[in-house]
Design an enzyme around this catalytic site. Structure first.
Site: not given
Length: 713
Positions: A564, A649, A684
């Site tokens: 991330s 995501d 995610h």
């Protein structure tokens, strides 16, 4: 047993008969602030994730990665089995009392998910199955159980579920009076269903009314709070609040004494709270106090007072107390714990007679108990642990009238442990410690805490761990360095049974506590964001150089990993210091910072301006341009790189790593591996389930191990 490195072999090269996918180039010009960029891969964006050309390219990348990793497959499987073998298959949480019941979860055998139960005693009397999560998940490739909440009268349960990995939750209601002891009865579910929510429910005290945040399906922001009455269709729900400023995240909460319902609005640098009596659900939410830019606070209520952790005239926060009827005027607030330059006040937990305060000094978490009532009122003392460097946090403490508090504790060598502290005496009891199957012995491992001097003279904290009998401080060990460095999120040194597979092969594992976190207080965060973001990358690079110079790792066996915002870190680091690393793992990486922050239609963009800067302003634009990974790829040699993402995501869109890989393939001048894997079902958080997610970890580990000049088995 430790696993030794085998004889040297050449680094893997792409096989001659396997060709990497090459993406078509369609120039897309973007101009702002008298500056022009050309993005040849802008076409890869598809908000609906249905474009056949894009899906075909992602599948081609997956096939290419699988082919290039084929020789690693046996090692992947070996690592997966290692990781899985350390996990206790039959496990349960320690029951926690909430009201008149005790709640816990259990997981058994090959189950991927825990099931939830309640009993009438800690010992487990009158055990009732509340939710069979495995049954709920069995027909879905992806499943995430969000919040579970119980009505104040203990009769209705809400269940939030996401089956698309977009963090869009459907909420169902269940009548607990209709449950049996053995099965998750389908006829217990009510007809009430709430779609497109953030997954959070707060109950009013009438046991008939709930409040929830509804998601905007385009921006994926929660901007509206609705009131729902049991037995009515969602179409009849009442909008009670709408937030037009999309720089705020929205959540709901209930006061510790359960008298108030809160709407909590959080921007990166500002907070706003609205409140409503939980006894008057049809009333109107009002401001807790007037909104003030850059005032961050968290307010909670116990009896006749609010306790507020606030940064008002206090960079590292302080604790204030005020009578309920005077809370809206800061001049009425009374200081309980003052601001301290060297101590970050992270939060509080209120009890009837105590306050447990979470603080951080010199990077280390600690807990201070303040007695608020009784003969010892005003007394304070710390809750103590054994290790000098550790991670700890408050556990599940639902009962404010309790005289004990549960804390979770872990270190790089100590498995997760749940302690219960007597708040009057500080005496602690170990309720449970994570079991690690196999031949794990914590005495075989050694952790250290270092401070590395960065190029600007600032000392950066570093936590590291290694297997004592396989480590020599002579620059021969492989080393994996992890980092994040954003949003003020601190990555504390806690235990991971997965990391043992690397330590047992001679790796040193490192966490670099770089600027952008709050490891050393609020200033540590503020000097690692916006125009100071380059400090984050400098810190990470300088830590690597210092660890090599000090003999902790071999200069030709250094790896790095991040996900991330940590994936952004990886993207910047490989542009700026590619020669330092043999291999890189970048997971759901945020790589196209400038383009994303200029596009307000992309989910969550406007919330991020206080983190990265608003590139609609020229100064912020050029600041981001200087490090944005995709904008700084150049014709140079890069390390071996493994990139992973999820098609669904909602935080970092799949097309960011997709574009980055395409441009990297176009410009890089080496033959090192560049592999891109997309989970076509995940988002995610990656794969769901306790065993499925281990395959992702095994993939990265085998990628790193196989790159070593002496491969490990």
């Amino acid at each position: 047993m430790p696993t030794s490195l085998l004889s040297p072999s050449s680094e893997p090269k792409p096989k001659q008969n396997i060709t990497a996918p090459l993406a078509k180039k369609i120039p897309h010009t973007m101009a702002i602030h008298d500056h022009q960029r050309v993005d040849n891969y802008y076409w890869m964006r598809d908000d609906q994730r249905s474009d056949e050309v894009i899906l075909a390219h992602l599948k081609d990348e997956n096939s290419y990665a699988d082919a290039m990793l084929a020789e690693q497959k046996p090692l992947q499987e070996q690592l997966f089995e290692e990781l899985k073998a350390r996990i206790v298959k039959d496990d349960n949480t320690v029951p926690a009392k909430d009201g008149k019941y005790w709640y816990h979860s259990e997981i058994n055998g090959e189950q991927e998910y825990s099931n939830y139960f309640r009993t009438t005693s800690f010992a487990g009397d009158h055990k009732t199955l509340l939710l069979d999560v495995n049954a709920r998940a069995k027909d879905h490739e992806f499943y995430d159980l969000g919040d579970i909440s119980i009505s104040p009268n203990d009769q209705i349960m809400t269940i939030a579920e996401d089956t698309d990995s977009r963090r869009i939750y459907t909420i169902n209601f269940k009548d607990l009076n209709k449950l049996s002891n053995e099965t998750d009865a389908q006829d217990a579910y009510l007809t009430d269903v709430l779609l497109a929510t953030e997954g959070q429910i707060v109950w009013a005290n009438d046991n008939q009314t709930v409040f929830y945040v509804k998601k905007d399906l385009e921006t994926l922001l929660g901007t509206q709070v609705y009131r729902h009455k049991l037995g009515t269709p969602q179409a009849d729900d009442v909008l009670v609040y709408e937030e037009d400023d999309h720089s705020f995240y929205m959540s709901l909460d209930k006061s510790r004494d359960e008298s108030q319902i809160y709407i909590c609005l959080h921007a990166t640098e500002s907070t706003h709270t609205l409140t409503l009596s939980a006894d008057e659900p049809e009333g109107e939410f009002i401001e807790l106090l007037p909104y003030q830019e850059q005032h961050e606070y968290h307010a909670d209520k116990m009896g006749e007072h609010f306790y507020i952790v606030s940064n008002y005239q206090a960079k590292n926060f302080r604790l204030m107390k005020v009578a309920v009827d005077k809370v809206d005027d800061i001049s009425n607030w009374q200081e309980v714990i003052p601001h301290r330059k060297e101590v970050l006040l992270e939060g509080i937990e209120l009890f009837h007679n105590f306050i447990v305060v979470t603080e951080r000094e010199n990077g280390q978490i600690r807990f201070i108990v303040h007695t608020t009532r009784g003969k010892n009122s005003g007394h304070q003392y710390p809750l103590s642990f054994d290790d000098p460097c550790y991670f700890a946090c408050l556990g599940d403490n639902p009962e404010p009238n309790s005289t004990t508090a549960r804390l979770y504790y872990s270190s790089l060598t100590t498995p997760g442990s749940l302690f219960e502290f007597d708040l009057a005496t500080g005496e602690r009891t170990l309720l449970k410690q994570q079991k690690v199957l196999g031949d794990f012995n914590k005495e075989d491992y050694q952790s250290e805490r270092l401070f590395i001097t960065a190029r600007d003279g600032v000392e950066v904290p570093v936590s590291l761990v290694y297997r004592s009998d396989m480590f020599k401080k002579d620059g021969t060990n492989p080393l994996l360095q992890y980092g994040y460095g954003a949003y003020g999120i601190t990555i504390d040194p806690d235990f991971s049974s997965q990391t043992l597979s690397l330590l047992d092969r001679g790796f040193v594992y490192v966490i670099a506590h770089i600027r952008g976190s709050e490891m050393l207080g609020r200033e540590w965060y503020e000097t690692g964001k916006k125009e100071f973001k380059q400090n984050t990358f400098n810190d990470f690079i300088d830590v690597t150089k210092a660890l090599v110079a000090q003999g902790y790792g071999a200069k030709d066996k250094i790896f790095a990993s991040g996900g991330s915002a940590g994936g952004l870190l990886m993207g910047a680091v490989v542009n700026q210091a590619p020669e330092l690393y043999l291999g890189i793992g970048a997971h759901v990486p945020f790589l196209d910072v400038l383009t994303t922050m200029l596009d307000e239609t992309i989910p969550l963009t406007t919330n991020e301006y206080d983190e990265w800067g608003n590139p609609n302003e020229a100064k912020a634009y050029h600041s981001i341009l200087a490090y944005s990974p995709i904008d700084n790829i150049s014709a140079q040699h890069y390390p071996n790189i493994l990139v992973t993402t999820g098609l669904h995501d909602s935080q970092v869109q799949y097309f960011e790593p997709m574009k980055w890989v395409a441009k990297m393939r176009e410009l890089k001048t080496d033959d090192n591996l560049l592999l891109f894997k997309t989970d076509m079902e995940a988002g995610h958080g990656g794969a769901s389930g306790r065993f499925k997610s281990l395959r992702e970890k095994a993939l990265e580990m085998s990628f790193f191990i196989s790159l070593l000049p002496g491969k490990a088995s």
